[in-house]
Write an enzyme that holds these catalytic residues in place. Structure first.
Site, PDB file in Angstrom:
ATOM      1  N   ASP A   1       0.686  -1.144   0.109  1.00 17.49           N
ATOM      2  CA  ASP A   1       0.034  -0.190  -0.259  1.00 17.49           C
ATOM      3  C   ASP A   1       0.820   1.288  -0.003  1.00 17.49           C
ATOM      4  O   ASP A   1       1.680   1.399   1.106  1.00 17.49           O
ATOM      5  CB  ASP A   1      -0.861   0.046   1.233  1.00 17.49           C
ATOM      6  CG  ASP A   1      -1.842   1.220   1.440  1.00 17.49           C
ATOM      7  OD1 ASP A   1      -3.105   1.036   0.902  1.00 17.49           O
ATOM      8  OD2 ASP A   1      -1.434   2.231   1.765  1.00 17.49           O
TER       9      ASP A   1
ATOM     10  N   TYR B   1       3.114   9.800  -0.370  1.00 17.83           N
ATOM     11  CA  TYR B   1       4.234   9.229   0.267  1.00 17.83           C
ATOM     12  C   TYR B   1       5.589   9.564  -0.560  1.00 17.83           C
ATOM     13  O   TYR B   1       6.725   9.263   0.151  1.00 17.83           O
ATOM     14  CB  TYR B   1       4.153   7.777   0.567  1.00 17.83           C
ATOM     15  CG  TYR B   1       2.943   7.345   1.189  1.00 17.83           C
ATOM     16  CD1 TYR B   1       2.200   8.301   1.742  1.00 17.83           C
ATOM     17  CD2 TYR B   1       2.318   6.053   1.155  1.00 17.83           C
ATOM     18  CE1 TYR B   1       0.908   7.968   2.484  1.00 17.83           C
ATOM     19  CE2 TYR B   1       1.423   5.624   1.760  1.00 17.83           C
ATOM     20  CZ  TYR B   1       0.678   6.363   2.403  1.00 17.83           C
ATOM     21  OH  TYR B   1      -0.361   5.992   3.193  1.00 17.83           O
TER      22      TYR B   1
ATOM     23  N   LYS C   1      -2.865   5.984  -4.125  1.00 18.79           N
ATOM     24  CA  LYS C   1      -3.867   6.939  -3.707  1.00 18.79           C
ATOM     25  C   LYS C   1      -3.473   8.217  -4.540  1.00 18.79           C
ATOM     26  O   LYS C   1      -2.566   8.563  -4.515  1.00 18.79           O
ATOM     27  CB  LYS C   1      -3.851   7.299  -2.195  1.00 18.79           C
ATOM     28  CG  LYS C   1      -3.986   5.869  -1.591  1.00 18.79           C
ATOM     29  CD  LYS C   1      -3.799   6.074  -0.103  1.00 18.79           C
ATOM     30  CE  LYS C   1      -3.511   4.743   0.799  1.00 18.79           C
ATOM     31  NZ  LYS C   1      -2.117   4.477   0.799  1.00 18.79           N
TER      32      LYS C   1
ATOM     33  N   HIS D   1      -7.407   9.674  -1.561  1.00 19.33           N
ATOM     34  CA  HIS D   1      -6.471   9.720  -0.310  1.00 19.33           C
ATOM     35  C   HIS D   1      -7.302  10.351   0.929  1.00 19.33           C
ATOM     36  O   HIS D   1      -7.479   9.907   1.929  1.00 19.33           O
ATOM     37  CB  HIS D   1      -5.248  10.247  -0.347  1.00 19.33           C
ATOM     38  CG  HIS D   1      -4.293   9.959   0.720  1.00 19.33           C
ATOM     39  ND1 HIS D   1      -2.902   9.832   0.238  1.00 19.33           N
ATOM     40  CD2 HIS D   1      -4.348   9.236   1.772  1.00 19.33           C
ATOM     41  CE1 HIS D   1      -2.121   9.387   1.412  1.00 19.33           C
ATOM     42  NE2 HIS D   1      -2.989   8.932   2.254  1.00 19.33           N
TER      43      HIS D   1
END
Length: 282
Positions: free
Chosen positions: A45, A50, A75, A108
């Protein structure tokens, strides 16, 4: 022992246990994901936010694993909610991941105070990406009951999953109930908390001692036994192995209830509140 899978509402399934890479530095991500693959993880994930999709992609490319052995989630970032931006950014994510599709693509955050409170069109963009074959399944993250109601009422399509904060000190039961009511699966982020004390709680320690497991393993098992999907993060290969070693025991109903009783309600929330979270990266 193979990871159990949970059926989704779109006739696909998701491994119930995976690896999260939130806060894993970009230059460490390939190593961490490679370590996870060696241990047996097949579900990763990540997210545009990120900044480490390329590291995930590098690990996938080097793994030699068949594509259908892997389950990859990413996401849409908070600055990519407008439909054209969401679709363009999803294609960029695929390039970074080295994939022609992701297994699961999520919004997200709902950002109800941004974009004039409009996230339905973002959801419609994800549905179009699914139709184009760039995502096998689509879902949402951090959606409150009213957010879920809104996208379902507007489109008639229920997200496959809702990825939300869930751990013993913040069981988030109203959101879990709304997610289940709609027929979506709950994915629990931060299942071990974020240093809030769950791992040292006497109730958790007692269950861990009874089973000969660590507190972290007990909390992961608690989430699994309740039917949630979890993807704990660690940069340590030993800890990755520990987190994966939760498939050979189960908690009793009384143990599940004892841990559930630790819920502090809103006071236990450790991440942002989706009703007010409005951060958009520059």
């Amino acid at each position: 022992m193979s990871t159990p899978r949970i059926e989704l509402n779109d006739q696909t399934s998701i491994p119930q246990l995976g690896l999260g890479v939130w806060q894993v530095p970009a230059d460490e991500t390939e190593r961490v994901v490679t370590d996870a693959f060696e241990i047996g993880y097949r579900h990763v994930d990540t997210a545009q936010m990120y900044g480490n999709e390329e590291g995930v992609g590098a690990a996938i490319a080097a793994s030699g694993l068949a594509r259908d052995e892997l389950y990859v989630t990413t996401k849409v970032n908070n600055n990519r909610h407008r439909p054209a931006d969401a679709k363009d950014s999803a294609r960029v994510s695929l390039e970074k991941l080295g994939l022609d599709r992701v297994d699961l693509l999520l919004i997200h955050w709902p950002l109800p105070t941004q974009y004039d409170g409009e996230f339905v069109s973002t959801w419609e963009a994800l549905l179009e990406l699914r139709e184009e074959g760039l995502a096998t399944s689509v879902g949402v993250s951090n959606f409150q009951p009213a957010h879920l109601d809104r996208v379902v009422e507007a489109t008639g399509v229920v997200p496959a999953v809702n990825q939300v904060e869930v751990h013993p000190y913040f069981a988030n039961e109203a959101v879990r109930a709304a997610t289940t009511r709609h027929g979506a699966v709950v994915e629990a982020w931060s299942p071990l908390g974020q240093g809030g004390g769950e791992l040292e709680d006497p109730a958790v320690l007692a269950v861990a001692e009874r089973h000969g497991k660590t507190p972290a393993q007990v909390l992961l098992r608690w989430a699994l036994d309740r039917g949630d999907v979890v993807f704990p993060k660690s940069m340590s290969k030993a800890r990755l192995a520990e987190n994966f070693d939760v498939l050979d025991f189960a908690l009793g109903a009384d143990e599940v209830a004892a841990i559930a009783a630790l819920d502090k309600g809103e006071a236990g929330r450790q991440g942002p509140n989706p009703d007010t979270f409005d951060w958009i990266p520059a």
